[in-house]
Design an enzyme around this catalytic site. Structure first.
Site, PDB file in Angstrom:
ATOM      1  N   ASN A  59      -7.394  -2.914   6.611  1.00  0.00           N
ATOM      2  CA  ASN A  59      -6.496  -2.468   5.550  1.00  0.00           C
ATOM      3  C   ASN A  59      -5.676  -3.671   5.105  1.00  0.00           C
ATOM      4  O   ASN A  59      -5.020  -4.301   5.918  1.00  0.00           O
ATOM      5  CB  ASN A  59      -5.577  -1.363   6.082  1.00  0.00           C
ATOM      6  CG  ASN A  59      -4.454  -0.999   5.114  1.00  0.00           C
ATOM      7  OD1 ASN A  59      -3.371  -0.634   5.532  1.00  0.00           O
ATOM      8  ND2 ASN A  59      -4.682  -1.099   3.834  1.00  0.00           N
ATOM      9  N   GLY A  60      -5.730  -3.989   3.829  1.00  0.00           N
ATOM     10  CA  GLY A  60      -4.991  -5.143   3.328  1.00  0.00           C
ATOM     11  C   GLY A  60      -5.848  -5.923   2.370  1.00  0.00           C
ATOM     12  O   GLY A  60      -6.778  -5.384   1.767  1.00  0.00           O
ATOM     13  N   TYR A 111       6.544   4.900  -1.481  1.00  0.00           N
ATOM     14  CA  TYR A 111       5.479   5.716  -2.054  1.00  0.00           C
ATOM     15  C   TYR A 111       4.214   5.852  -1.199  1.00  0.00           C
ATOM     16  O   TYR A 111       3.684   6.951  -1.070  1.00  0.00           O
ATOM     17  CB  TYR A 111       5.113   5.136  -3.429  1.00  0.00           C
ATOM     18  CG  TYR A 111       3.943   5.807  -4.094  1.00  0.00           C
ATOM     19  CD1 TYR A 111       3.973   7.163  -4.406  1.00  0.00           C
ATOM     20  CD2 TYR A 111       2.800   5.082  -4.422  1.00  0.00           C
ATOM     21  CE1 TYR A 111       2.886   7.777  -5.028  1.00  0.00           C
ATOM     22  CE2 TYR A 111       1.719   5.697  -5.051  1.00  0.00           C
ATOM     23  CZ  TYR A 111       1.768   7.040  -5.343  1.00  0.00           C
ATOM     24  OH  TYR A 111       0.710   7.647  -5.937  1.00  0.00           O
ATOM     25  N   CYS A 159      -6.485   1.330   1.528  1.00  0.00           N
ATOM     26  CA  CYS A 159      -7.236   1.679   2.735  1.00  0.00           C
ATOM     27  C   CYS A 159      -6.371   2.314   3.818  1.00  0.00           C
ATOM     28  O   CYS A 159      -5.165   2.086   3.892  1.00  0.00           O
ATOM     29  CB  CYS A 159      -7.858   0.446   3.384  1.00  0.00           C
ATOM     30  SG  CYS A 159      -8.967  -0.426   2.339  1.00  0.00           S
ATOM     31  N   GLY A 189      -6.729   6.416   0.623  1.00  0.00           N
ATOM     32  CA  GLY A 189      -8.000   6.050   0.007  1.00  0.00           C
ATOM     33  C   GLY A 189      -8.916   7.253  -0.062  1.00  0.00           C
ATOM     34  O   GLY A 189      -9.181   7.875   0.965  1.00  0.00           O
TER      35      GLY A 189
END
Ligand code: SF4
Length: 485
Positions: A121-122, A261, A16, A42
């Protein structure tokens, strides 16, 4: 095509990106631009919620890319107001591969003191237990997403103001969360006590913005103010920014894989350029794992900065031995099985004239299942390379992530079942070497490497040491790394 790596099915994927703005003209457009810059986090779906006093809360949630859904005047006209939040998702916990529009964030809740929307997000590692308890007490869930728990916990709180309710709700939540939320007038941002996932604050004119990464501030020309601290909650409005620390203070354990990344190379993380960090990783990799060769080539695009670093350190020339087709789209491969089987060849081509007869060092960011690494090796050898040496810019990925990154089950991770030599033989390459965990820590600025007693980052996918117990997964039978406990 937004993904940074051509092998979507053989990479860990960030799930996300979040963005919010308050005190700006036409917040929806600002949010859409921010989300567009975060599209690498995402690509499956996105949503925007806004508020103005004439229309109340408005929302739009769609499958697909931001550029295809939130650019036409008709849609954007349905999202009026000076405050808004948005979310892009890959696929959050609960509905992988079968996402329904009700799972697409932001989520919205109506409370006695007014409405609130929230984007996350998570991953909430005790979401199943929380959900069970909430359902038993009468909550009716609309989605399969773990993030909806926060809205239900807020509904049960007795707090008088929405930020108070959010604080109380988030104290019950375990795991990794960078949350962006909004009321009618306030933009709220919060990071979990360990700060596993990123969140930054920026200023745009007299208004404020929150974003997963600084690249989303750049696109709207906002000024980067600072990172939200681990365990901090900020409440921004047209009056300014307030800061609270609702959780017990803990040592930061930011996700080290963001440096390797996930984050965009033009973002700044912890005061460090992601691009420069990746170049450092390549340098460390070259120091730790030298090899006699003729060319250093990246696996495009995510291996590029590390390959440049490897080349600079080793003195071996850098070259684009593999070229990526920038215009490869998913839809093209769907109609025909035979075309789909071409797989990697559709996305990448080897620069034959360059690699023929040469000893090639291929630099990639990670090896997950290893399926695509094998195919790349075959292509390079078919093109006439004399030797292929893989150098990997992260340690072996041997453990799944439970903090908002999509990882295969442990048995599917090559490094979980094979030694380094077994992986080399399986991939059929002349040599295979990974950066060490200490080398990675040095590359991200920890001069003495990893402190085993108090690591500065989350590195659970490499070490198996989970900074927050993945309670739901343990309940379902996941076996923790006993050596690391
Ligand atoms: S387990 Fe790996 S990918 Fe997940 S948060 Fe930790 S370092 Fe990042």
């Amino acid at each position: 095509m937004p993904p940074a790596h051509p092998f979507d099915d053989d990479k860990l994927k960030e799930e996300c990106g979040v963005f919010g703005a308050v005190g700006v003209e036409n917040a929806a457009s600002v949010v859409a631009l921010g989300l567009h810059a975060l599209q690498h986090r995402g690509q499956e779906a996105g949503g925007i919620v806004t508020h103005d006093f004439a229309h109340g809360f408005s929302s739009a949630r769609r499958f697909g890319y931001v550029r295809d859904n939130f650019t036409d005047a008709e849609t954007m006209a349905t999202l009026p107001g000076p405050i808004g939040i948005g979310h892009v998702r890959y696929s959050t916990a609960g509905s992988k591969g079968a996402t329904q529009i009700r799972d697409v964030q932001p989520f919205f809740g109506e409370f006695s003191m007014g409405g609130a929307a929230i984007a996350h997000n998570g991953n909430i590692t005790n979401a199943l237990a929380l959900r069970k308890e909430l359902v038993e007490r009468g909550s009716i869930f609309q989605s399969s997403s773990d993030s909806e728990c926060i809205i239900h916990l807020m509904a049960r709180s007795m707090g008088k103001k929405i930020p108070d309710r959010m604080e109380e709700a988030l104290r019950k939540v375990e795991g990794a969360f960078s949350v962006v939320a909004m009321t009618r007038t306030k933009l709220i941002g919060c990071r979990d006590p360990l700060g596993v996932r990123p969140l930054v604050l920026g200023q745009l004119g007299d208004g404020w913005v929150l974003a997963s990464e600084t690249c989303a501030l750049d696109i709207i020309n906002a000024t980067f103010i600072r990172e939200i601290e681990p365990g901090e909650m900020v409440v921004a409005s047209e009056k300014g920014v307030e800061s609270h620390f609702p959780f017990r203070r803990a040592k930061s354990r930011f996700c080290i894989f963001e440096h390797v990344y996930f984050s965009r190379p033009d973002s700044i993380l912890g005061g460090r350029s992601v691009y420069e960090t990746r170049e450092n990783i390549g340098r460390e990799l070259a120091k730790e794992n030298p090899v006699d060769a003729d060319l250093v080539c990246p696996v495009p695009d995510s291996g590029t900065p590390a390959a440049i670093g490897y080349s600079l350190e080793s003195g071996i020339p850098y070259a684009m031995g593999i070229i990526r087709n920038q215009y490869m789209g998913r839809t093209f491969i769907e109609p025909s099985e035979s075309i789909r089987n071409m797989g990697v060849r559709l996305k990448l081509n080897v620069n034959r004239a360059l690699v023929k007869g040469k000893r090639i060092i291929l630099v990639d960011d990670s090896v997950v299942r290893g399926t695509t690494s094998r195919k790349i090796k075959e292509m390079i050898l078919e093109a006439g390379a004399a030797e292929v040496h893989f150098r990997i810019a992260s340690p072996p990925t041997a453990w799944p992530c439970f903090y908002g990154v999509d990882t295969p089950q442990r048995e599917k991770l090559l490094a979980a079942t094979m030694t380094e030599e077994e992986m080399r033989s399986h991939l059929g390459v002349d040599s295979l070497k990974f950066i060490s965990l200490d080398g990675l820590y040095r590359a991200v600025g920890e001069a003495n490497g990893r402190d085993p007693k108090a690591p500065a980052y989350c590195d659970a996918c490499f070490s198996g040491e989970y900074p927050v117990k993945p309670a739901d997964m343990v309940e379902q039978g996941f076996e923790m790394n006993t050596a690391a406990e």
